[in-house]
Design a protein around this motif. Structure first.
Motif, PDB file in Angstrom:
ATOM      1  N   GLY A 195     -25.457  10.449  26.691  1.00 37.21           N
ATOM      2  CA  GLY A 195     -25.354   8.873  25.453  1.00 37.21           C
ATOM      3  C   GLY A 195     -25.955   8.656  23.984  1.00 37.21           C
ATOM      4  N   ALA A 196     -27.603   9.296  24.795  1.00 39.39           N
ATOM      5  CA  ALA A 196     -28.506   9.331  23.770  1.00 39.39           C
ATOM      6  C   ALA A 196     -28.433  10.572  22.641  1.00 39.39           C
ATOM      7  CB  ALA A 196     -29.544  10.187  24.237  1.00 39.39           C
ATOM      8  N   ASP A 197     -28.293  10.072  21.620  1.00 39.17           N
ATOM      9  CA  ASP A 197     -28.465  11.155  20.047  1.00 39.17           C
ATOM     10  C   ASP A 197     -29.550  12.257  20.450  1.00 39.17           C
ATOM     11  OD1 ASP A 197     -26.267   9.561  18.443  1.00 39.17           O
ATOM     12  OD2 ASP A 197     -27.754   7.735  18.816  1.00 39.17           O
ATOM     13  N   LEU A 198     -30.699  12.187  20.943  1.00 38.73           N
ATOM     14  CA  LEU A 198     -31.339  12.697  20.858  1.00 38.73           C
ATOM     15  C   LEU A 198     -32.284  12.515  22.434  1.00 38.73           C
ATOM     16  CD1 LEU A 198     -33.973  15.077  19.917  1.00 38.73           C
ATOM     17  CD2 LEU A 198     -35.607  13.027  19.172  1.00 38.73           C
ATOM     18  N   ILE A 199     -32.659  13.757  22.859  1.00 36.34           N
ATOM     19  CA  ILE A 199     -33.101  13.914  24.672  1.00 36.34           C
ATOM     20  C   ILE A 199     -34.141  14.901  23.944  1.00 36.34           C
ATOM     21  CG2 ILE A 199     -32.502  13.913  26.506  1.00 36.34           C
ATOM     22  CD1 ILE A 199     -29.791  14.211  26.163  1.00 36.34           C
ATOM     23  N   GLY A 200     -35.336  13.857  24.417  1.00 33.75           N
ATOM     24  CA  GLY A 200     -36.687  14.776  24.564  1.00 33.75           C
ATOM     25  C   GLY A 200     -37.396  15.301  26.394  1.00 33.75           C
ATOM     26  N   ASP A 225     -29.521  23.809  20.508  1.00 33.07           N
ATOM     27  CA  ASP A 225     -30.105  22.354  20.838  1.00 33.07           C
ATOM     28  C   ASP A 225     -28.977  21.767  20.368  1.00 33.07           C
ATOM     29  OD1 ASP A 225     -32.632  23.666  21.545  1.00 33.07           O
ATOM     30  OD2 ASP A 225     -32.823  23.084  19.439  1.00 33.07           O
ATOM     31  N   GLN A 226     -27.571  21.459  20.209  1.00 36.45           N
ATOM     32  CA  GLN A 226     -26.986  20.220  19.983  1.00 36.45           C
ATOM     33  C   GLN A 226     -25.502  21.220  21.070  1.00 36.45           C
ATOM     34  OE1 GLN A 226     -26.322  19.705  15.481  1.00 36.45           O
ATOM     35  NE2 GLN A 226     -27.734  18.449  15.595  1.00 36.45           N
ATOM     36  N   VAL A 227     -25.443  19.120  21.223  1.00 35.80           N
ATOM     37  CA  VAL A 227     -24.278  19.293  22.530  1.00 35.80           C
ATOM     38  C   VAL A 227     -23.018  18.926  21.958  1.00 35.80           C
ATOM     39  CG1 VAL A 227     -23.584  18.641  24.556  1.00 35.80           C
ATOM     40  CG2 VAL A 227     -26.260  19.042  24.289  1.00 35.80           C
ATOM     41  N   TYR A 228     -21.924  19.271  22.094  1.00 39.24           N
ATOM     42  CA  TYR A 228     -20.893  18.666  21.414  1.00 39.24           C
ATOM     43  C   TYR A 228     -20.497  17.602  22.559  1.00 39.24           C
ATOM     44  CZ  TYR A 228     -21.604  21.586  17.353  1.00 39.24           C
ATOM     45  OH  TYR A 228     -22.126  22.144  16.244  1.00 39.24           O
ATOM     46  N   VAL A 229     -20.189  16.230  22.410  1.00 38.68           N
ATOM     47  CA  VAL A 229     -20.203  15.905  23.459  1.00 38.68           C
ATOM     48  C   VAL A 229     -18.251  14.986  22.623  1.00 38.68           C
ATOM     49  CG1 VAL A 229     -19.942  13.545  24.830  1.00 38.68           C
ATOM     50  CG2 VAL A 229     -22.595  14.984  23.726  1.00 38.68           C
ATOM     51  N   PHE A 263     -16.163  14.662  18.145  1.00 38.65           N
ATOM     52  CA  PHE A 263     -17.303  15.001  18.872  1.00 38.65           C
ATOM     53  C   PHE A 263     -18.362  14.518  18.011  1.00 38.65           C
ATOM     54  CE2 PHE A 263     -14.996  18.787  19.161  1.00 38.65           C
ATOM     55  CZ  PHE A 263     -15.084  19.193  20.512  1.00 38.65           C
ATOM     56  N   ARG A 264     -19.173  14.502  19.624  1.00 43.43           N
ATOM     57  CA  ARG A 264     -19.848  12.970  18.764  1.00 43.43           C
ATOM     58  C   ARG A 264     -21.494  14.273  19.132  1.00 43.43           C
ATOM     59  NH1 ARG A 264     -24.470  10.781  21.734  1.00 43.43           N
ATOM     60  NH2 ARG A 264     -22.697  10.752  23.392  1.00 43.43           N
ATOM     61  N   LEU A 265     -22.648  14.405  18.410  1.00 46.39           N
ATOM     62  CA  LEU A 265     -23.456  15.346  18.905  1.00 46.39           C
ATOM     63  C   LEU A 265     -24.855  14.658  19.381  1.00 46.39           C
ATOM     64  CD1 LEU A 265     -23.659  17.668  15.413  1.00 46.39           C
ATOM     65  CD2 LEU A 265     -22.627  17.982  17.324  1.00 46.39           C
ATOM     66  N   SER A 266     -25.420  15.365  20.245  1.00 45.61           N
ATOM     67  CA  SER A 266     -25.943  14.818  21.388  1.00 45.61           C
ATOM     68  C   SER A 266     -27.533  15.455  21.156  1.00 45.61           C
ATOM     69  CB  SER A 266     -26.171  14.563  21.930  1.00 45.61           C
ATOM     70  OG  SER A 266     -27.151  13.633  23.839  1.00 45.61           O
ATOM     71  N   ARG A 498     -37.425  12.855  13.653  1.00 44.43           N
ATOM     72  CA  ARG A 498     -36.230  13.360  14.066  1.00 44.43           C
ATOM     73  C   ARG A 498     -34.757  12.860  14.231  1.00 44.43           C
ATOM     74  NH1 ARG A 498     -32.975  17.166  12.246  1.00 44.43           N
ATOM     75  NH2 ARG A 498     -31.573  18.439  14.371  1.00 44.43           N
ATOM     76  N   LEU A 499     -35.043  11.976  15.490  1.00 48.90           N
ATOM     77  CA  LEU A 499     -33.884  10.537  15.948  1.00 48.90           C
ATOM     78  C   LEU A 499     -33.264  10.246  14.265  1.00 48.90           C
ATOM     79  CD1 LEU A 499     -32.356   9.510  17.947  1.00 48.90           C
ATOM     80  CD2 LEU A 499     -34.553   7.282  18.290  1.00 48.90           C
ATOM     81  N   ASP A 500     -34.490   9.981  13.686  1.00 53.08           N
ATOM     82  CA  ASP A 500     -33.814   9.131  12.247  1.00 53.08           C
ATOM     83  C   ASP A 500     -33.201  10.584  11.178  1.00 53.08           C
ATOM     84  OD1 ASP A 500     -33.527   7.377   9.590  1.00 53.08           O
ATOM     85  OD2 ASP A 500     -35.255   8.153   8.650  1.00 53.08           O
ATOM     86  N   GLN A 501     -33.698  11.702  11.274  1.00 49.14           N
ATOM     87  CA  GLN A 501     -32.365  12.324  10.583  1.00 49.14           C
ATOM     88  C   GLN A 501     -31.233  12.851  10.937  1.00 49.14           C
ATOM     89  OE1 GLN A 501     -34.760  15.864  10.992  1.00 49.14           O
ATOM     90  NE2 GLN A 501     -37.125  15.548   9.797  1.00 49.14           N
ATOM     91  N   LEU A 502     -31.187  12.540  12.091  1.00 52.51           N
ATOM     92  CA  LEU A 502     -29.691  13.208  13.463  1.00 52.51           C
ATOM     93  C   LEU A 502     -28.518  11.989  12.721  1.00 52.51           C
ATOM     94  CD1 LEU A 502     -30.629  13.600  16.816  1.00 52.51           C
ATOM     95  CD2 LEU A 502     -30.098  15.167  14.954  1.00 52.51           C
TER      96      LEU A 502
END
Length: 502
Positions: A195-200, A225-229, A263-266, A498-502
């Motif tokens: 559910g997160a846009d960025l998982i660290g 590194d991008q998951v197509y949800v 899709f939504r990218l995570s 990085r979160l702001d870029q997504l």
């Protein structure tokens, strides 16, 4: 609940941190009244300035069970307490978080327990945290969820607030797919995180483990590194009937690909956390702390070498392994009480959990046996202290110690290793570091060891006592350059950028 239903979102907070604990601790003043004090941890140190400049709020439990508090402000932060009952703490925190997830995520050093009522409590509490975050976040806010206790919050929050940007950071390791597969609720946890846009994650290997688990179990397409949800709920359904074999590299057929739907990218990638380097360096220059370090050495009899271990009392930290190595070196005459001594700080941890009680008893018996066998009238073999200490005393210990022993069997990062390096401004001192810590990825000039190999650990301890002074300084200079240039403030800024870029 939808964002369009709540007009008050317009007056919410632009930056929200969601963590198991609030950023403050309750304290008792000299006059008997109670108040609040900012927590000393690196996470709070890194995020407090950001919150002050961006109208930030912190959502978390305030530390007392069965008590409900109204939101309040403290030192530029809006604090939103989430109430937890004593039963919820037992099942959600001590149970599922630390009896199920902690051992599972740390390579099953202790056996994880899978109780359905623990899971039910975990899900219920995560929902409460998500609703609290949804309530305080402004329209389009950035919400940063912290750690393994709240892995379901990202998707729960997304279901409530599609307008917010969500980040998640996992402060502990993420296990290989073969271990993670043991978790009965693995699909729910993965979906919660996605559910997160960025998982660290702390290490590249942790990010890869998560990506592999998602690919094997959910069948999601992953690239760079991008998951197509998939937004199609039917496509996103878990493959309950599929058994993958990660060792052979097999996986279910790809249920999702960029061409097959919406899709939504995570994004899942590594952001190694660090420490408040400036604070440690400042304290290491304090004349009072320097004098305290000299006093510590004198109290220990001014030995040639002080070995130091600083850990929470946890089975993942390898305390038993370093004590065994030290005892064998004393038996073999390669170390000698009087010339060498060990100081072991073991701060109390999860004392309500049975496995931690057993560990404490075992370590205290081991220390008693070593001291009974090798103590002299004037010197102690192991100075064991089951206390927590303020950062000032810890820095004095770092300055007093010649060799820092970090022998964790599995650790997300291990910030003690970085604190020791930051404190050693003189360029002296040796760090013996487990290769199974996240810190080992950055601190390559330490003496890296496999803590399971007692002979290798013993050899590193002996090497540390006789290291060539020039080699010692060269190693420490390299380590300090890395730690000083990569502090916790930079970690937070890199993640949020990085979160702001997504």
């Amino acid at each position: 609940m939808s964002v369009t239903d709540k007009a008050e979102y317009e007056s919410g907070y632009d930056f929200v941190v969601v963590a198991n604990r609030l950023a403050v601790n309750r304290v008792t003043n000299e006059d008997g009244t109670t108040g609040w004090q900012r927590s000393p941890g690196g996470l709070v140190t890194a995020l407090a300035p950001i919150m002050a400049t961006s109208e930030g709020a912190w959502v978390g439990w305030h530390g007392a069970p069965d008590e409900t508090l109204e939101p309040f402000d403290h030192e530029g932060m809006h604090l939103h307490p989430v109430p937890l009952s004593d039963e919820e703490l037992e099942n959600y925190y001590e149970g599922f978080s630390n009896g199920t997830l902690w051992p599972l995520y740390h390579d099953v050093i202790a056996r994880p327990l899978f109780h359905r009522h623990w899971w039910d409590a975990y899900r219920k509490v995560n929902q409460r945290f998500a609703e609290a975050a949804a309530k305080v976040a402004a329209r389009g806010a950035t919400v940063w969820v912290q750690d393994y206790q709240l892995q379901l919050v990202p998707q729960m929050l997304r279901d409530l607030r599609e307008d917010v940007k969500i980040g998640f950071f996992n402060h502990i390791p993420f296990p290989p797919p073969g271990l993670f597969a043991q978790l009965p609720w693995r699909h729910s946890v993965m979906k919660g995180l996605l559910g997160a846009d960025l998982i660290g994650f702390q290490r590249e290997s942790d990010a890869r483990n998560f990506q592999r688990a998602v690919r094997y179990r959910l069948g999601h397409y992953i690239k760079a590194d991008q998951v197509y949800v998939p937004l199609d709920s039917e496509t996103a359904a878990p493959l309950e009937g599929f058994t993958a074999d990660p060792a052979r590299g097999t996986a279910p057929r790809q249920l999702s690909s960029p061409e097959s739907g919406t899709f939504r990218l995570s994004e899942a990638k590594a952001f190694p956390i660090s420490i408040d380097t400036d604070r440690i360096v400042e304290l290491s220059n304090d004349p009072k702390i320097i004098a305290r370090a000299a006093q510590i050495r004198a109290e220990l009899g001014n030995p040639e070498t002080i070995f130091l271990g600083v850990d929470r009392l946890d089975y993942t930290k390898g305390i038993r392994h370093r004590l065994k190595a030290y005892e064998e070196l004393l038996q073999e005459g390669k170390l000698e009480v009087g010339k060498h001594t060990m100081v072991q700080i073991a701060s109390p941890s999860r004392e309500g959990v049975e496995s931690y009680q057993v560990l404490r008893d075992e370590i205290e018996l081991t220390v008693g046996r070593i001291n009974g066998e090798y103590d002299t009238m004037g010197h102690t073999a192991v100075r064991y202290l089951h206390h927590s200490y303020p950062v000032e005393e810890m820095v004095a210990l770092y300055l007093a110690a010649d060799v820092m022993l970090v022998t964790a069997l599995r650790d997300g990062m291990n910030l003690v290793a970085k604190e020791y390096v930051a404190a050693r401004k003189s360029g002296t001192g040796v760090l013996v570091l487990s290769e199974f810590t996240g810190a080992a990825d950055q601190l390559r000039q330490a003496l890296l060891i496999n803590p399971h190999d007692i002979d290798e650990l013993k050899a590193a301890m002996v090497q540390a006592t006789a290291l060539d002074p020039e080699d010692e300084k060269k190693r420490m200079r390299s380590l300090r350059r890395q730690v000083v240039s990569h502090n916790v403030k930079r970690w937070a800024e890199d993640f949020l950028a990085r979160l702001d870029q997504l």
